[in-house]
Write an enzyme that holds these catalytic residues in place. Structure first.
Site, PDB file in Angstrom:
ATOM      1  CD  GLN A  98      -2.547  -1.345   2.619  1.00  0.00           C
ATOM      2  OE1 GLN A  98      -1.923  -1.690   3.621  1.00  0.00           O
ATOM      3  NE2 GLN A  98      -3.841  -1.068   2.655  1.00  0.00           N
ATOM      4  CB  VAL A 100       2.983   5.905  -2.754  1.00  0.00           C
ATOM      5  CG1 VAL A 100       1.559   5.375  -2.888  1.00  0.00           C
ATOM      6  CG2 VAL A 100       3.058   6.944  -1.636  1.00  0.00           C
ATOM      7  CG  ASP A 101       7.906   3.850   0.538  1.00  0.00           C
ATOM      8  OD1 ASP A 101       8.147   2.825  -0.134  1.00  0.00           O
ATOM      9  OD2 ASP A 101       7.515   3.814   1.719  1.00  0.00           O
ATOM     10  CG  HIS A 116      -2.757   2.615  -2.465  1.00  0.00           C
ATOM     11  ND1 HIS A 116      -2.715   2.487  -1.094  1.00  0.00           N
ATOM     12  CD2 HIS A 116      -3.894   1.981  -2.866  1.00  0.00           C
ATOM     13  CE1 HIS A 116      -3.779   1.810  -0.684  1.00  0.00           C
ATOM     14  NE2 HIS A 116      -4.509   1.497  -1.742  1.00  0.00           N
ATOM     15  CB  CYS A 124      -0.522  15.410 -17.697  1.00  0.00           C
ATOM     16  SG  CYS A 124      -1.513  16.799 -18.310  1.00  0.00           S
ATOM     17  CB  SER A 221      -0.998  -2.819   6.606  1.00  0.00           C
ATOM     18  OG  SER A 221      -2.218  -2.220   6.193  1.00  0.00           O
TER      19      SER A 221
END
Length: 275
Positions: A98, A100-101, A116, A124, A221
């Site tokens: 989960q 996003v790093d 995610h 864009c 988590s």
């Protein structure tokens, strides 16, 4: 005992890992829901705000331009490396994170679904073009000379999505740059925001990994987000054992066959040593 049960699952193999922010806290990236989680002081922006509120989007980019420097220098920690080693040894079929790093990939995870998305990419909203975040950051730096130096950043206030609270005066002086393809300033980190759906191809990749698995191991988590908790529900319905390693309570505790409430890094070290 939780340790013995989890060890047995790993020895049997075909474990699907589900990871959250607790895996990355030792890398200096804060979590959302822990004792010092950023949700106690910060409400993450929704997709609807990002898409339809230009002022909110501008505020995000001003804040993220500052906070990104903290996330960008984060390195994989012992937990990321231990989980990658479990995959290398053949104990797990893959990892659904989960986070996003991007730290699982940098630690060596190969069969990985970043549920995610990844902060290192920017999309864009007008034309769909993708740009690497470091490249965008260089363009922002050129458009905002001296901006970083004028902001005093407390690293403890950086949020997991890479932004940080700024005074409105700093937000007002920030200059946003446009998409390289179409010029639009409707740029968004290529991550799933609150109120946004996980892309269909990513859901399919998760289903493929889950289909290969014999059990599920949640690491770090709280499972508060439905996209992660659903994997627990799916495993339970399929009759697959579920185990949880986390520092605090999780939404999936009642569904888990094994619950080990402990520090993530020491727990993984003990498991690796016993395998």
């Amino acid at each position: 005992m939780a340790f013995g049960g989890i060890l047995a699952l790993l020895r049997a193999g075909r474990v699907l890992l589900v990871t959250g922010a607790g895996v990355s806290t030792d890398s200096g990236i804060p979590d959302y829901r822990g004792p010092n989680g950023s949700l106690r002081r910060h409400r993450p922006m929704t997709y609807q705000e990002f898409k339809y509120d230009p002022a909110a989007r501008h505020r995000y980019w001003a804040r993220s331009f500052v906070g990104w420097r903290h996330v960008a220098v984060a390195e994989p920690n012992a937990s990321h490396r231990a989980l990658a080693e479990l995959e290398r040894r053949g104990h797990v079929v893959g990892t659904v994170t989960q986070n996003v790093d991007g730290l699982h990939a940098r630690a060596g995870a190969r069969r990985l679904v970043a549920l995610h998305g990844d902060l290192a990419k920017v999309a864009c909203l007008s034309c769909g073009a993708i740009e690497d975040r470091p490249a965008l950051d260089r363009r922002l730096a050129q458009a905002n000379p001296g901006f970083i130096e004028r902001v005093e950043l407390d690293p403890s206030l950086v949020n997991p999505d890479g932004d940080v609270t700024l005074d409105q005066s700093h937000v007002d002086e920030f200059t946003m740059v446009g998409c390289l393809a179409c010029g639009s300033v409707e740029l968004k980190p290529d991550v799933v925001y609150f109120g946004e759906n996980v892309p269909a191809e990513r859901k399919a990749a998760v289903r493929d990994l889950a289909g290969e698995s014999a059990s599920l191991l949640v690491v770090g988590s709280s499972l508060a987000v439905m996209s992660g908790y659903k994997l627990v529900l799916d495993a339970e319905r399929a009759g697959k054992p579920v185990a949880v390693i986390n520092g605090g309570p999780t939404r999936g505790d009642a569904k888990a066959d094994f619950r080990w409430r402990t520090g993530i890094a020491p727990a993984l070290e003990h498991l690796l040593a016993a395998l």
